[in-house]
Design a protein around this motif. Sequence first.
Motif, PDB file in Angstrom:
ATOM      1  N   GLY A 349       0.991  -1.215  -0.074  1.00 46.33           N
ATOM      2  CA  GLY A 349       0.125   0.206  -0.162  1.00 46.33           C
ATOM      3  C   GLY A 349       1.048   1.160  -0.158  1.00 46.33           C
ATOM      4  N   LYS A 350       0.273   2.293  -0.150  1.00 48.41           N
ATOM      5  CA  LYS A 350       0.984   3.701  -0.500  1.00 48.41           C
ATOM      6  C   LYS A 350       1.367   3.896   1.294  1.00 48.41           C
ATOM      7  CE  LYS A 350      -0.359   6.246  -4.099  1.00 48.41           C
ATOM      8  NZ  LYS A 350      -0.574   7.556  -4.767  1.00 48.41           N
ATOM      9  N   SER A 351       2.400   4.914   1.262  1.00 50.42           N
ATOM     10  CA  SER A 351       2.758   5.193   2.646  1.00 50.42           C
ATOM     11  C   SER A 351       2.019   6.179   3.477  1.00 50.42           C
ATOM     12  CB  SER A 351       4.363   5.906   2.436  1.00 50.42           C
ATOM     13  OG  SER A 351       4.275   7.068   1.578  1.00 50.42           O
ATOM     14  N   GLY A 365      -8.916  -0.281  -2.562  1.00 53.35           N
ATOM     15  CA  GLY A 365      -8.466  -0.411  -1.103  1.00 53.35           C
ATOM     16  C   GLY A 365      -7.093   0.090  -0.846  1.00 53.35           C
ATOM     17  N   THR A 366      -7.042   0.586   0.372  1.00 55.63           N
ATOM     18  CA  THR A 366      -5.428   1.029   0.728  1.00 55.63           C
ATOM     19  C   THR A 366      -4.289  -0.030   0.509  1.00 55.63           C
ATOM     20  OG1 THR A 366      -5.876   0.720   2.880  1.00 55.63           O
ATOM     21  CG2 THR A 366      -6.576   2.907   2.115  1.00 55.63           C
ATOM     22  N   ARG A 367      -4.521  -1.206   0.740  1.00 53.47           N
ATOM     23  CA  ARG A 367      -4.015  -2.428   0.674  1.00 53.47           C
ATOM     24  C   ARG A 367      -4.264  -3.272  -0.140  1.00 53.47           C
ATOM     25  NH1 ARG A 367      -0.006  -1.298   4.781  1.00 53.47           N
ATOM     26  NH2 ARG A 367       0.870  -3.207   4.423  1.00 53.47           N
ATOM     27  N   GLN A 368      -3.343  -3.733  -0.823  1.00 50.58           N
ATOM     28  CA  GLN A 368      -3.475  -4.870  -1.870  1.00 50.58           C
ATOM     29  C   GLN A 368      -2.698  -6.124  -1.238  1.00 50.58           C
ATOM     30  OE1 GLN A 368      -4.163  -4.112  -5.900  1.00 50.58           O
ATOM     31  NE2 GLN A 368      -4.642  -1.759  -5.456  1.00 50.58           N
ATOM     32  N   GLU A 369      -2.887  -7.389  -1.792  1.00 51.48           N
ATOM     33  CA  GLU A 369      -2.533  -8.650  -1.487  1.00 51.48           C
ATOM     34  C   GLU A 369      -2.065  -9.348  -2.647  1.00 51.48           C
ATOM     35  OE1 GLU A 369      -3.375 -10.575   2.239  1.00 51.48           O
ATOM     36  OE2 GLU A 369      -3.328 -12.599   1.318  1.00 51.48           O
ATOM     37  N   PHE A 370      -0.940  -9.942  -2.990  1.00 55.49           N
ATOM     38  CA  PHE A 370      -0.600 -10.667  -3.972  1.00 55.49           C
ATOM     39  C   PHE A 370       0.250 -11.974  -3.415  1.00 55.49           C
ATOM     40  CE2 PHE A 370      -0.795  -6.458  -5.414  1.00 55.49           C
ATOM     41  CZ  PHE A 370      -1.578  -6.574  -6.513  1.00 55.49           C
ATOM     42  N   LEU A 636       2.458  -1.783  -8.729  1.00 51.51           N
ATOM     43  CA  LEU A 636       1.144  -2.494  -8.875  1.00 51.51           C
ATOM     44  C   LEU A 636       0.784  -3.107 -10.122  1.00 51.51           C
ATOM     45  CD1 LEU A 636      -1.289  -0.167  -7.018  1.00 51.51           C
ATOM     46  CD2 LEU A 636      -0.539  -2.465  -6.233  1.00 51.51           C
ATOM     47  N   ASN A 637       1.101  -2.490 -11.368  1.00 50.44           N
ATOM     48  CA  ASN A 637       1.174  -3.111 -12.611  1.00 50.44           C
ATOM     49  C   ASN A 637       1.894  -4.397 -12.692  1.00 50.44           C
ATOM     50  OD1 ASN A 637      -0.702  -1.217 -13.629  1.00 50.44           O
ATOM     51  ND2 ASN A 637       0.980   0.285 -14.311  1.00 50.44           N
TER      52      ASN A 637
END
Length: 664
Positions: A349-351, A365-370, A636-637
Amino acid sequence: MESRLPKPKINFLNSLNSFTSRSMKMGDEKASNSTDLPTTSSSSVSESLKKAKSTLNLNSKCTNENKPPPRPNLRRSRTMSSITTRAVKRPAAITTVHGEVKKPFTRPVVKPRVQPSGTLASTSTSTTRPVPNTAVRRVQSTNTAKPSKWDLKGRLAQSNDALSDVRQKYKETTSKCNELETQVSTLETHSKIYKSQAEKYENLNKALDCELNQLKAEVSSIQDEREDLANRLKESEASFKTVTDALKKFKEKCASQEALLSEHASEMEGLRASLESEQKMNKELRMISDELQSLVHTMDKDRRTLHNAIQELKGNIRVFCRVRPQTPNELGKPTCSMNFTDECTIEIGKSDGSDSVSCSGKVRGTRQEFSFDKVFPPTARQIDIFEELALLVQSALEGYNVCVFAYGQTGSGKTYTMEGLPGIETEGMIPKTVQHIFQEMREFELLGWEYRIEASFLEIYNEHIVDLLDSQLKTHEIRMADSKGQDLYVSNLKIEEIHSPEELHQCLLTAQKNRAVAATQSNERSSRSHSVTRIKLIGVHKMKEEVSIGNLNLVDLAGSERLRGEESVRVAETKNINKSLANLGNVILALLKKQEHIPYRNSKLTHLLMPSLGGNSKTLMLLNISPLDECYNETLNSLRFASNVNSCKTGNIKRTRTVLQNAS
């Protein structure tokens, strides 16, 4: 008053000195003539005597001796003073010494002449006669006390004394002259005798010289013959010594050889018995070794099948994610908030915690999971990543096709991951793969496998293939290796046969220097092309007559990023890079949807990687991302693209295995 007597014409002192010097010279000549052979004639002696007589002719009287000198008519007055002066006696004149007092003359000693043998001796021998002391004293007195000019009686007495001395010397010289004349006559007679004898001796000497020359010639020839004989004798003695020494040595050798032969004969009997037992043991061991070889071969097959099964269970297409650490220049910049929940999951996520906006404008969302097969944090080392890659390199040695490519934006650490830096800790995947291949080759050699390695290095720049090992520009095309289309090759590509890791490292350095790079906003030395390292492993097992061929493709992709205003100069490069990466995504989506037609030929990159993506291959994708907050969207890309690749599953793959054809 002057004397009335005329002055003498001969200066007695000068004549006396000259006479004494001549007598000394004559005495020296007499001494020299008495020792040497007579060489002077009597005429020279007589001439010298005549000269002496002419100079010492004292009998002739001076005509003007008693004549008074002419006097002028002078008159003297007789006074008392003159009378008294005549009666008074004058005192004796003080003797004045003029110059140095001369020493008394002594006649030099004359050696007696040695008479030759066989001849008569001279009638008289020369003896030394000293000059009378009276004459010397008179001469000294005349020199020391010379009378005055008016003393006529003193002067007359002095001249008479000198005259008597000279007459005495003249008598002595005449006697000497007579003696010399007698000696000269005897010497002349002797010289005539000696001349006749000398002529005889000369004739004899000539004859003797001739005989001597003949004898010398004969002696020289005899000496030469003697030297030749002496040399021959020495050579024969030396050869005799060598022959005797060699004979002794050969005798000793023969004795030792006979002893050795007897020992060897006894040893041979024991060795024959032991050889028979060893042969029996060897036969048994060969049978056991053959059984063990077959067992090892079957176990190796089982190990390979199990290893392949494990790799298939892990997935034929795997994706590893690596987050690079911050460089010293980036320590002050903000970073993304990343959370590593486990070894395979990353949450980003962003800082500042703000929501991200997608390309379609939707708020996420603020945080993404991979999730991936493996996630490496910034603290991961190069060797940690290679431990996962080593299993795929093992599959390549066993005859499978393996492809490893690094994906990510510019500056995310792709080139560092693949190539690394000099040093054991900082080496990349390609150098470590080379070392691992040669280590495994040594172990496979124990199992009977012999490997041959072929390597080639190329890049895809602006949809053109460039050979990184060849400086000449050539056209390269991707072609099918066979009609089945299971393997591809590149035409006019330089292929090097590798025999050591150093050779492969040298080729890698050459390829790195020739690769196209440029400075961008993201990186000062950005890779502007796709670099592909192709390593072909050919293994041969002669006993089992098997051949295994494995291809290992190590790909360093160019950076994936959008165009920026400052980088519009390199628009063509960026367009081609993004086009090839987009086609790579399309191919992976087609594989996900299991479409009948997969667009491999839309770009050179997907066409070259066709056997690695969907064919007979095992693929590993190393995703590299940057931790900086400014690269959040590109990160993210890249994560989305990698998750799509990770969801793609291919079917079972096969090993490239052929049977070795015998030459017969």
